[in-house]
Write a protein that holds these residues in place. Structure first.
Motif, PDB file in Angstrom:
ATOM      1  N   UNK A   6       0.837  -1.199   0.000  1.00 22.69           N
ATOM      2  CA  UNK A   6       0.000   0.000   0.000  1.00 22.69           C
ATOM      3  C   UNK A   6       0.878   1.257   0.000  1.00 22.69           C
ATOM      4  N   UNK A   7       1.890   1.271   0.838  1.00 21.79           N
ATOM      5  CA  UNK A   7       2.796   2.427   0.907  1.00 21.79           C
ATOM      6  C   UNK A   7       3.518   2.641  -0.415  1.00 21.79           C
ATOM      7  N   UNK A   8       3.975   1.567  -1.020  1.00 22.12           N
ATOM      8  CA  UNK A   8       4.666   1.664  -2.315  1.00 22.12           C
ATOM      9  C   UNK A   8       3.714   2.203  -3.379  1.00 22.12           C
ATOM     10  N   UNK A   9       2.466   1.736  -3.357  1.00 23.63           N
ATOM     11  CA  UNK A   9       1.478   2.218  -4.324  1.00 23.63           C
ATOM     12  C   UNK A   9       1.213   3.707  -4.124  1.00 23.63           C
ATOM     13  N   UNK A  10       1.146   4.150  -2.875  1.00 23.39           N
ATOM     14  CA  UNK A  10       0.967   5.578  -2.606  1.00 23.39           C
ATOM     15  C   UNK A  10       2.162   6.376  -3.110  1.00 23.39           C
ATOM     16  N   UNK A  23       4.831  17.590 -16.908  1.00 23.30           N
ATOM     17  CA  UNK A  23       4.391  17.472 -18.296  1.00 23.30           C
ATOM     18  C   UNK A  23       4.655  16.124 -18.936  1.00 23.30           C
ATOM     19  N   UNK A  24       5.018  15.133 -18.157  1.00 26.32           N
ATOM     20  CA  UNK A  24       5.332  13.802 -18.692  1.00 26.32           C
ATOM     21  C   UNK A  24       4.183  12.843 -18.377  1.00 26.32           C
ATOM     22  N   UNK A  25       3.107  12.956 -19.157  1.00 21.86           N
ATOM     23  CA  UNK A  25       1.912  12.170 -18.880  1.00 21.86           C
ATOM     24  C   UNK A  25       2.115  10.679 -19.147  1.00 21.86           C
ATOM     25  N   UNK A  26       2.962  10.338 -20.108  1.00 18.43           N
ATOM     26  CA  UNK A  26       3.211   8.913 -20.378  1.00 18.43           C
ATOM     27  C   UNK A  26       3.861   8.238 -19.179  1.00 18.43           C
ATOM     28  N   UNK A  27       4.838   8.892 -18.587  1.00 19.76           N
ATOM     29  CA  UNK A  27       5.488   8.339 -17.390  1.00 19.76           C
ATOM     30  C   UNK A  27       4.489   8.269 -16.239  1.00 19.76           C
ATOM     31  N   UNK A  28       3.640   9.286 -16.125  1.00 20.62           N
ATOM     32  CA  UNK A  28       2.628   9.299 -15.070  1.00 20.62           C
ATOM     33  C   UNK A  28       1.674   8.120 -15.238  1.00 20.62           C
ATOM     34  N   UNK A  29       1.245   7.863 -16.458  1.00 20.59           N
ATOM     35  CA  UNK A  29       0.345   6.735 -16.722  1.00 20.59           C
ATOM     36  C   UNK A  29       0.986   5.410 -16.318  1.00 20.59           C
ATOM     37  N   UNK A  30       2.270   5.255 -16.639  1.00 24.85           N
ATOM     38  CA  UNK A  30       2.972   4.015 -16.273  1.00 24.85           C
ATOM     39  C   UNK A  30       3.034   3.862 -14.752  1.00 24.85           C
ATOM     40  N   UNK A  31       3.327   4.938 -14.064  1.00 21.47           N
ATOM     41  CA  UNK A  31       3.398   4.886 -12.603  1.00 21.47           C
ATOM     42  C   UNK A  31       2.041   4.565 -11.980  1.00 21.47           C
ATOM     43  N   UNK A  32       0.980   5.152 -12.516  1.00 23.11           N
ATOM     44  CA  UNK A  32      -0.363   4.874 -12.003  1.00 23.11           C
ATOM     45  C   UNK A  32      -0.719   3.408 -12.222  1.00 23.11           C
ATOM     46  N   UNK A  33      -0.381   2.877 -13.372  1.00 17.17           N
ATOM     47  CA  UNK A  33      -0.669   1.461 -13.642  1.00 17.17           C
ATOM     48  C   UNK A  33       0.089   0.554 -12.667  1.00 17.17           C
ATOM     49  N   UNK A  34       1.335   0.905 -12.376  1.00 10.53           N
ATOM     50  CA  UNK A  34       2.107   0.122 -11.403  1.00 10.53           C
ATOM     51  C   UNK A  34       1.460   0.203 -10.026  1.00 10.53           C
ATOM     52  N   UNK A  35       1.022   1.396  -9.657  1.00  6.24           N
ATOM     53  CA  UNK A  35       0.380   1.582  -8.354  1.00  6.24           C
ATOM     54  C   UNK A  35      -0.900   0.753  -8.266  1.00  6.24           C
ATOM     55  N   UNK A  36      -1.690   0.759  -9.330  1.00  5.71           N
ATOM     56  CA  UNK A  36      -2.942  -0.004  -9.337  1.00  5.71           C
ATOM     57  C   UNK A  36      -2.691  -1.497  -9.192  1.00  5.71           C
ATOM     58  N   UNK A  37      -1.600  -1.984  -9.778  1.00  4.92           N
ATOM     59  CA  UNK A  37      -1.276  -3.410  -9.660  1.00  4.92           C
ATOM     60  C   UNK A  37      -0.933  -3.779  -8.216  1.00  4.92           C
ATOM     61  N   UNK A  38      -0.260  -2.881  -7.522  1.00  2.32           N
ATOM     62  CA  UNK A  38       0.090  -3.139  -6.123  1.00  2.32           C
ATOM     63  C   UNK A  38      -1.115  -2.989  -5.197  1.00  2.32           C
ATOM     64  N   UNK A  39      -1.873  -1.921  -5.403  1.00  2.00           N
ATOM     65  CA  UNK A  39      -3.035  -1.645  -4.554  1.00  2.00           C
ATOM     66  C   UNK A  39      -3.994  -0.751  -5.337  1.00  2.00           C
ATOM     67  N   UNK A  40      -5.049  -1.341  -5.878  1.00  2.28           N
ATOM     68  CA  UNK A  40      -5.979  -0.574  -6.714  1.00  2.28           C
ATOM     69  C   UNK A  40      -6.616   0.627  -6.013  1.00  2.28           C
ATOM     70  N   UNK A  41      -6.634   0.644  -4.698  1.00  3.62           N
ATOM     71  CA  UNK A  41      -7.265   1.754  -3.985  1.00  3.62           C
ATOM     72  C   UNK A  41      -6.342   2.961  -3.804  1.00  3.62           C
TER      73      UNK A  41
END
Length: 60
Positions: A6-10, A23-41
């Motif tokens: 949970x902490x890692x996802x946060x 301004x790097x939305x592609x990197x942001x999207x990748x990070x969000x996807x990684x976070x969702x895999x660890x803890x979708x909430x």
């Protein structure tokens, strides 16, 4: 769910927000996807916290 996931996802969600600001939305999207895999909430939790902070700032 283990607290470390949970902490890692946060942390990943916070990093994604920094990428969005930079301004790097592609990197942001990748990070969000990684976070969702660890803890979708986690991404939703961070956004709720930001909304609460914004609401509190406006009322002061």
């Amino acid at each position: 769910m283990p607290e470390d996931k949970h902490s890692k996802a946060l942390d990943l969600t916070d990093a994604a927000l920094e990428k969005i600001v930079a301004g790097d939305e592609k990197a942001a999207d990748r990070l969000i996807e990684q976070a969702k895999k660890l803890d979708p909430s986690a991404p939703g939790e961070v956004l709720r916290d930001l909304d609460e902070d914004a609401s509190n700032s406006k009322s002061q």
